[in-house]
Design a protein around this motif. Structure first.
Motif, short mmCIF file in Angstrom:
data_model
loop_
_atom_site.label_atom_id
_atom_site.label_comp_id
_atom_site.label_asym_id
_atom_site.label_seq_id
_atom_site.Cartn_x
_atom_site.Cartn_y
_atom_site.Cartn_z
N GLN A 32 0.48 -1.17 -0.26
CA GLN A 32 0.00 0.23 0.02
C GLN A 32 0.78 1.17 -0.35
O GLN A 32 2.18 1.02 0.29
N HIS A 33 0.31 2.34 -0.37
CA HIS A 33 1.07 3.76 0.22
C HIS A 33 0.81 4.62 1.33
O HIS A 33 0.04 5.44 1.23
N ALA A 34 1.09 4.34 1.67
CA ALA A 34 0.14 3.65 3.62
C ALA A 34 1.79 3.54 4.30
O ALA A 34 2.23 2.98 3.90
N PHE A 35 1.36 4.15 6.01
CA PHE A 35 2.23 3.59 6.46
C PHE A 35 1.50 4.19 8.25
O PHE A 35 0.87 4.19 8.18
N ILE A 36 2.20 2.99 8.70
CA ILE A 36 2.09 3.50 10.20
C ILE A 36 2.98 4.27 11.40
O ILE A 36 4.41 3.95 10.68
N TYR A 37 3.13 4.73 11.70
CA TYR A 37 4.00 5.21 12.96
C TYR A 37 3.04 5.80 14.37
O TYR A 37 2.64 5.40 14.48
N SER A 38 4.59 6.09 15.05
CA SER A 38 4.17 6.17 16.52
C SER A 38 5.03 6.89 17.22
O SER A 38 6.30 7.69 16.88
N ARG A 39 4.40 7.40 18.49
CA ARG A 39 4.67 8.70 18.71
C ARG A 39 4.39 8.35 20.45
O ARG A 39 3.53 7.66 20.37
N ASP A 40 4.85 9.45 21.37
CA ASP A 40 4.93 9.68 22.61
C ASP A 40 4.45 11.57 23.34
O ASP A 40 4.04 12.34 22.28
N THR A 41 4.41 11.91 24.23
CA THR A 41 3.63 12.49 24.45
C THR A 41 4.76 13.29 25.41
O THR A 41 4.65 13.08 26.87
#
Length: 208
Positions: A32-41
């Motif tokens: 897919q032309h898509a992705f996942i990513y993660s981030r915190d606060t």
């Protein structure tokens, strides 16, 4: 740090995420032309996972107030697995979801200690995961999603560190970096049924 896209060598980069907080990790969704990513606060390390395409708004896949790590995809990109921890609990859960549908997320396994999905079988029936014991030891398990039963791979093997484990195309074996009988990490193929391993990178004096 934010996520950027470069379509060809020497071409301009296009910024894809614009958060006040840095992105910790990004991973493309297979096929897919898509992705996942993660981030915190604020650096609290309670990471949330988001899915998005090259355009459009990101969709949060995980529940606020939880810590989510180690995303692994099925080969077709239609199933994502990750580990989740909650505050005040020593248990980790494995969740799976269709990354295009946040409402599909569900818990499929739970146990005390650190666990992390490594791979998903092509037929979406099994999840390969690692249980971390220490920085020098880990164990491999294969989770059957229909029954919820996790079976250890090569249970008779003594203290070994496994890293970067992946299922073979036919689902009958696992490729991993292993420290078994070596001071270095070597690439091995492990037969799931028997637990027998074959060293694929021999006579190396360094980690693979």
């Amino acid at each position: 740090a934010q996520v950027h896209n470069v379509t060809a060598p020497g071409s301009d980069r296009v910024q894809l995420t614009f958060h006040d907080e840095p992105v910790a990790r990004a991973q493309t969704i297979p096929g897919q032309h898509a992705f996942i990513y993660s981030r915190d606060t604020g650096g609290d390390e309670w990471f949330q996972i988001y899915a998005t395409g090259l355009t459009g708004d990101a969709v949060q896949l995980t529940e606020p107030g939880t810590r989510n790590l180690a995303g692994a995809f099925s080969p077709d990109g239609k199933m994502l697995a990750w580990s989740r921890a909650t505050k005040g609990s020593a248990e980790y859960s494995i969740y799976v979801a269709d990354p295009s549908d946040a409402r599909s997320a569900k818990s499929v396994y739970r146990e005390a200690g650190s666990i992390a999905p490594n791979d998903i079988s092509a037929d979406h029936t099994k999840v390969l995961f690692t249980r971390g014991i220490s920085n020098r030891e880990s164990k491999l398990f294969l989770l059957d999603l229909a029954s919820g039963k996790a079976t250890q791979i090569a249970p008779k093997v003594s203290k070994v560190l496994y890293q970067n484990a992946r299922l073979s195309r036919d689902g009958r074996s696992v490729y991993a970096i292993s420290t078994k009988d070596s001071d270095f990490g070597r690439l091995v193929q492990i037969d799931i049924a028997s637990g027998k391993d074959t060293v694929l990178a021999t006579d190396l004096k360094w980690d693979v």
